[in-house]
Design a protein around this motif. Structure first.
Motif, PDB file in Angstrom:
ATOM      1  N   ILE A   1      36.790 -63.834 -55.890  1.00  0.00           N
ATOM      2  CA  ILE A   1      37.194 -65.242 -56.017  1.00  0.00           C
ATOM      3  C   ILE A   1      36.950 -65.740 -57.439  1.00  0.00           C
ATOM      4  O   ILE A   1      37.820 -66.376 -58.056  1.00  0.00           O
ATOM      5  N   ILE A   2      35.788 -65.448 -57.980  1.00  0.00           N
ATOM      6  CA  ILE A   2      35.425 -65.973 -59.303  1.00  0.00           C
ATOM      7  C   ILE A   2      36.311 -65.387 -60.393  1.00  0.00           C
ATOM      8  O   ILE A   2      36.780 -66.109 -61.295  1.00  0.00           O
ATOM      9  N   VAL A   3      36.574 -64.084 -60.336  1.00  0.00           N
ATOM     10  CA  VAL A   3      37.424 -63.464 -61.356  1.00  0.00           C
ATOM     11  C   VAL A   3      38.851 -64.003 -61.272  1.00  0.00           C
ATOM     12  O   VAL A   3      39.539 -64.125 -62.298  1.00  0.00           O
ATOM     13  N   SER A   4      39.297 -64.376 -60.065  1.00  0.00           N
ATOM     14  CA  SER A   4      40.643 -64.944 -59.933  1.00  0.00           C
ATOM     15  C   SER A   4      40.774 -66.311 -60.578  1.00  0.00           C
ATOM     16  O   SER A   4      41.883 -66.818 -60.764  1.00  0.00           O
ATOM     17  N   LEU A   5      39.630 -66.930 -60.928  1.00  0.00           N
ATOM     18  CA  LEU A   5      39.646 -68.258 -61.562  1.00  0.00           C
ATOM     19  C   LEU A   5      39.729 -68.188 -63.083  1.00  0.00           C
ATOM     20  O   LEU A   5      39.709 -69.224 -63.742  1.00  0.00           O
ATOM     21  N   ARG A   6      39.810 -66.995 -63.653  1.00  0.00           N
ATOM     22  CA  ARG A   6      39.801 -66.860 -65.108  1.00  0.00           C
ATOM     23  C   ARG A   6      40.897 -67.690 -65.776  1.00  0.00           C
ATOM     24  O   ARG A   6      40.677 -68.351 -66.785  1.00  0.00           O
ATOM     25  N   GLY A   7      42.082 -67.655 -65.198  1.00  0.00           N
ATOM     26  CA  GLY A   7      43.204 -68.379 -65.791  1.00  0.00           C
ATOM     27  C   GLY A   7      42.960 -69.872 -65.854  1.00  0.00           C
ATOM     28  O   GLY A   7      43.239 -70.523 -66.874  1.00  0.00           O
ATOM     29  N   ALA A   8      42.419 -70.429 -64.760  1.00  0.00           N
ATOM     30  CA  ALA A   8      42.164 -71.876 -64.732  1.00  0.00           C
ATOM     31  C   ALA A   8      41.034 -72.261 -65.673  1.00  0.00           C
ATOM     32  O   ALA A   8      41.104 -73.276 -66.376  1.00  0.00           O
ATOM     33  N   LEU A   9      39.974 -71.450 -65.709  1.00  0.00           N
ATOM     34  CA  LEU A   9      38.833 -71.778 -66.565  1.00  0.00           C
ATOM     35  C   LEU A   9      39.148 -71.592 -68.041  1.00  0.00           C
ATOM     36  O   LEU A   9      38.487 -72.183 -68.898  1.00  0.00           O
ATOM     37  N   ARG A  10      40.143 -70.764 -68.356  1.00  0.00           N
ATOM     38  CA  ARG A  10      40.543 -70.599 -69.754  1.00  0.00           C
ATOM     39  C   ARG A  10      41.216 -71.842 -70.314  1.00  0.00           C
ATOM     40  O   ARG A  10      41.411 -71.948 -71.532  1.00  0.00           O
ATOM     41  N   LYS A  11      41.585 -72.774 -69.441  1.00  0.00           N
ATOM     42  CA  LYS A  11      42.254 -73.991 -69.916  1.00  0.00           C
ATOM     43  C   LYS A  11      41.359 -74.805 -70.837  1.00  0.00           C
ATOM     44  O   LYS A  11      41.849 -75.634 -71.601  1.00  0.00           O
ATOM     45  N   PHE A  12      40.036 -74.593 -70.754  1.00  0.00           N
ATOM     46  CA  PHE A  12      39.134 -75.329 -71.645  1.00  0.00           C
ATOM     47  C   PHE A  12      39.414 -74.998 -73.110  1.00  0.00           C
ATOM     48  O   PHE A  12      39.214 -75.833 -73.989  1.00  0.00           O
ATOM     49  N   LYS A  13      39.868 -73.784 -73.382  1.00  0.00           N
ATOM     50  CA  LYS A  13      40.171 -73.404 -74.765  1.00  0.00           C
ATOM     51  C   LYS A  13      41.399 -74.140 -75.299  1.00  0.00           C
ATOM     52  O   LYS A  13      41.576 -74.230 -76.513  1.00  0.00           O
ATOM     53  N   ASP A  14      42.235 -74.650 -74.398  1.00  0.00           N
ATOM     54  CA  ASP A  14      43.473 -75.308 -74.818  1.00  0.00           C
ATOM     55  C   ASP A  14      43.294 -76.787 -75.110  1.00  0.00           C
ATOM     56  O   ASP A  14      44.262 -77.468 -75.456  1.00  0.00           O
ATOM     57  N   ILE A  15      42.067 -77.315 -74.945  1.00  0.00           N
ATOM     58  CA  ILE A  15      41.854 -78.762 -75.130  1.00  0.00           C
ATOM     59  C   ILE A  15      42.237 -79.222 -76.533  1.00  0.00           C
ATOM     60  O   ILE A  15      42.929 -80.247 -76.683  1.00  0.00           O
ATOM     61  N   PRO A  16      41.831 -78.535 -77.615  1.00  0.00           N
ATOM     62  CA  PRO A  16      42.250 -79.002 -78.957  1.00  0.00           C
ATOM     63  C   PRO A  16      43.771 -79.050 -79.122  1.00  0.00           C
ATOM     64  O   PRO A  16      44.300 -80.014 -79.704  1.00  0.00           O
ATOM     65  N   ALA A  17      44.469 -78.037 -78.615  1.00  0.00           N
ATOM     66  CA  ALA A  17      45.938 -78.044 -78.722  1.00  0.00           C
ATOM     67  C   ALA A  17      46.536 -79.172 -77.891  1.00  0.00           C
ATOM     68  O   ALA A  17      47.500 -79.822 -78.317  1.00  0.00           O
ATOM     69  N   LYS A  18      45.966 -79.427 -76.712  1.00  0.00           N
ATOM     70  CA  LYS A  18      46.435 -80.540 -75.882  1.00  0.00           C
ATOM     71  C   LYS A  18      46.245 -81.869 -76.603  1.00  0.00           C
ATOM     72  O   LYS A  18      47.109 -82.746 -76.564  1.00  0.00           O
TER      73      LYS A  18
END
Length: 718
Positions: free
Chosen positions: A463-480
């Motif tokens: 379950i936790i490894v399947s969340l990698r994509g969603a948790l990676r969204k934190f890296k996109d905050i500056p671009a957002k």
């Protein structure tokens, strides 16, 4: 001379007016009668059309290109099925039910969507977010029913779960409650709650479809902005990570009920961290390393690999063998999945006595479920060059919840990860869903008992490894943030509210905050004064473009938002600031100056012994403004309400008192209709031709022509 005559002709001859078409609306009674007659008409073509509309498979399956499609469908179906089995077992940890019910849910959802879905690529089944939301309801109701939320360190034995929901009883030493006339243990009560909330979710989705179809309002999902949904999913992913963290450490602490799950759970984890089970910790570290390595290899070499690596299945199989032969449950106290029976449980009607308790909880489930399903189906349809029917997608996902609720299943939705796997492995039609259902069926009939020794920490790792994509969204905050400050703030608010308060309130906060941002935008829109491009009839913002000329003694004001009760004051302040003249203040200044001038003139006249003439005084103190006309460019105003119409009326009257004309240009038909109904143009629209113009240039020409005529008449009087 010819050029002068052309200019004179353009100034004196107004441009031709467009004529509105006369639309005759049919009486409501006749429209309803016609629709009712059409609805009850029965014929063979209508029956065939209804059947194919309700079951799209009847339409596309006879046209199935076997040689062209079968290989891609079989491959994608088998791969998704292999991925689906360990995820179905794992997500039951989130939902708070036994692993067998995850397999049931995956099986029935794939079958129903195969029959009723219009998307060729969407994979419908268990989804981590749905499982989390169902689990919160299940754990709350199980706790309120008096059951112990602490998880037993030993696995459930086969004699406790004996094959039917009604007979899943406990002996006199264990707590049970009466449900639908039968004594029900913890497992029985948990799936009963999940089935009840799932049934209501499907019912809400059907009602939503009917109401929105009748009122023609579209889907509620259109009001769920992409940044809000993205932030909500990220916050929920962080909640899922928190809920599963205790399994990685082998801690047996109950799930927190109420608000602040993330904060309270981490406090409990650190308070009990000295009780960590080393066997579970080592197993979790190994499994996460293998799963992450597999994902990284898959992403790096995705162009070379023809099929995704079945990393989850390999980890589950290996961990099960190690746990079984190493006897990790009895030797080290490691929590395992327990007995998973084969076959199917007889269907049962969802408990109606539980539904009032979970009625509100089903609303966010219904909204999120169909929002994700419809958006994913439209996204992949656009990508692959075909169309889907949103109404049918709504119906399909609602029945994917209603029908399985009778077979002990919980809420389903379209899942992005598995849909992407289907798309990348050559899926052509929903035959792939049928293949995936067959893979799950094989596990249900033959292989389910082999997962008895599978550790729960392994499922938590999946379950936790399947969340990698969603948790990676934190890296996109500056671009957002660089792309849009507003969207980034909406994302952060939805994410923080979901993670720190609760999933349900996070959704509510996100929707409300998104709407507040929209209202704020309409209350603080872009406004500008326009200038003319030389030798053209084009007018644009003077602050944004260079080499623009302001028309002589005419101010052109553009307001880029709807004009309604909430932003009326903002509109007026923007207009007064832009043109530099507020009519009430200007009139007050003139009145005071006139009064003062009269007093001084009267005093001076008395001193000289002359008679006073007030008309001469008024003429002396009249202040000439820099402009005589304001043109409102209404091209950016999509609609107005009665308050907006009254605002226009008041402006015309107020500016007229200080000898300034107000003209409207580029109004759309809906704005014109509101103005006509409010008699803005006078009785029978007698002033329409002098107040309303189709273009800004036409209004400017009229404004420059009108004062010339007035000045000539004044000169003749003088």
């Amino acid at each position: 001379m010819e050029e002068v005559s052309k200019v004179t002709e353009a100034l004196l001859c107004p441009p031709p007016l467009l004529e509105r078409r006369v639309r005759q609306r049919q009486p409501t009674a006749s429209v309803l009668k016609s629709k009712l007659k059409q609805g009850v008409t029965c014929s063979v073509p209508r029956v065939r059309s209804t059947l194919t509309g309700f079951f799209p498979v009847v339409r596309w399956l006879p046209k199935y290109k076997l040689r062209e499609y079968i290989w891609g469908d079989v491959m994608s179906g088998m791969i998704v099925g292999i991925i689906l089995v360990p995820q179905a077992i794992a997500y039951c940890l989130l939902a708070g039910v036994e692993p067998i019910y995850g397999l049931y849910t995956s099986f029935y959802a794939n079958i129903i969507y195969f029959l009723m879905g219009t998307s060729r690529h969407v994979s419908v089944g268990i989804f981590s977010l749905m499982s989390l939301m169902v689990g919160q309801v299940v754990y709350r109701e199980v706790f309120l029913a008096g059951f112990d939320l602490n998880e037993d360190s030993t696995a459930a034995s086969p004699d406790i779960f004996n094959g039917t929901l009604g007979t899943n009883l406990t002996d006199g030493k264990m707590h049970s409650v009466e449900l639908m006339g039968v004594q029900c243990g913890k497992e029985c009560y948990a799936i009963s709650v999940a089935a009840a909330v799932t049934f209501l979710t499907g019912i809400y989705q059907v009602k939503e479809q009917v109401i929105m179809a009748v009122l023609r309002l579209g889907f509620v999902s259109v009001y769920l902005s992409a940044p809000m949904l993205d932030g909500f999913a990220t916050g929920a992913s962080f909640t899922i990570l928190t809920v599963q963290a205790k399994y990685l450490l082998g801690l047996k602490i109950p799930r927190h009920q109420g608000y602040g799950t993330v904060v309270v759970t981490w406090i409990n984890i650190f308070a009990n961290i000295h009780k960590t089970n080393l066997c579970d910790l080592v197993t979790s570290a190994i499994c996460i390393s293998i799963l992450v390595a597999g994902k990284e290899i898959q992403e790096r070499y995705k162009n070379r690999l023809k099929i995704p690596l079945p990393t989850e299945l390999i980890v589950v199989a290996g961990a099960t063998l190690v746990s079984h032969f190493g006897d990790l449950n009895s030797r080290y106290g490691s929590s395992v999945s327990g007995h998973i029976p084969t076959g199917f449980i007889p269907p049962q009607v969802p408990s109606f006595s539980l539904m009032p308790r979970v009625a509100l909880d089903a609303i966010p489930l219904a909204v999120i479920s169909f929002a994700f399903t419809v958006s994913l189906s439209e996204m992949f349809a656009k990508k692959n060059g075909y169309t889907v029917r949103p109404n049918q997608e709504m119906l399909a996902i609602s029945l994917c919840n209603i029908i399985p609720s009778f077979f002990h299943c919980f809420t389903t939705s379209a899942a992005l990860a598995k849909t992407m796997v289907k798309d990348s492995t050559g899926c052509q039609t929903q035959v792939s869903s049928l293949i995936s259902a067959l893979v799950v069926l094989l596990v249900l009939l033959f292989f389910a008992p082999f997962f008895y020794a599978l550790q729960k920490c392994v499922l938590a790792c999946i379950i936790i490894v399947s969340l990698r994509g969603a948790l990676r969204k934190f890296k996109d905050i500056p671009a957002k943030w660089r792309a849009s400050h507003n969207d980034t703030i909406v994302w952060l608010v939805a994410m923080l509210a979901t993670a720190l308060i609760s999933v349900e309130l996070g959704l509510l906060f996100g929707v409300v905050f998104s709407m507040i941002c929209i209202i704020f935008k309409t209350q603080n829109p872009n406004v500008s004064l326009l200038g003319r491009v030389k030798d053209t009839d084009l007018y644009e913002d003077m602050e944004e473009y260079e080499n623009l000329m302001s028309p002589p003694r005419v101010q052109i004001f553009r307001f880029q938002a709807p004009l309604y009760y909430a932003n009326k004051d903002s509109f007026l302040k923007s207009l007064y600031k832009a043109v530099g003249v507020e009519p009430f203040l200007e009139l007050t200044k003139r009145t005071k100056a006139e009064k003062k001038a009269k007093e001084m003139f009267t005093k001076q006249a008395k001193a000289n012994g002359e008679k006073t003439n007030s008309d001469v005084v008024v003429g002396l103190i009249q202040r000439e403004l820099e402009f005589h006309t304001i043109v409102l460019d209404c091209s950016g105003i999509p609609f107005i309400d009665s308050t907006g119409m009254a605002t226009f009326k008041g402006l015309v009257k107020e500016y007229k008192e200080i000898s300034v004309s107000l003209l409207l240009a580029s109004c759309n038909t809906s704005v014109i209709d509101i103005l006509q109904k409010g008699q803005f143009f006078g009785k029978n629209d007698k002033d329409m031709s002098s107040l309303l113009f189709h273009t800004v240039h036409a209004a400017v020409l009229h404004a420059n022509r009108a004062p010339a005529a007035e000045s000539r008449s004044e000169d003749s009087v003088v």
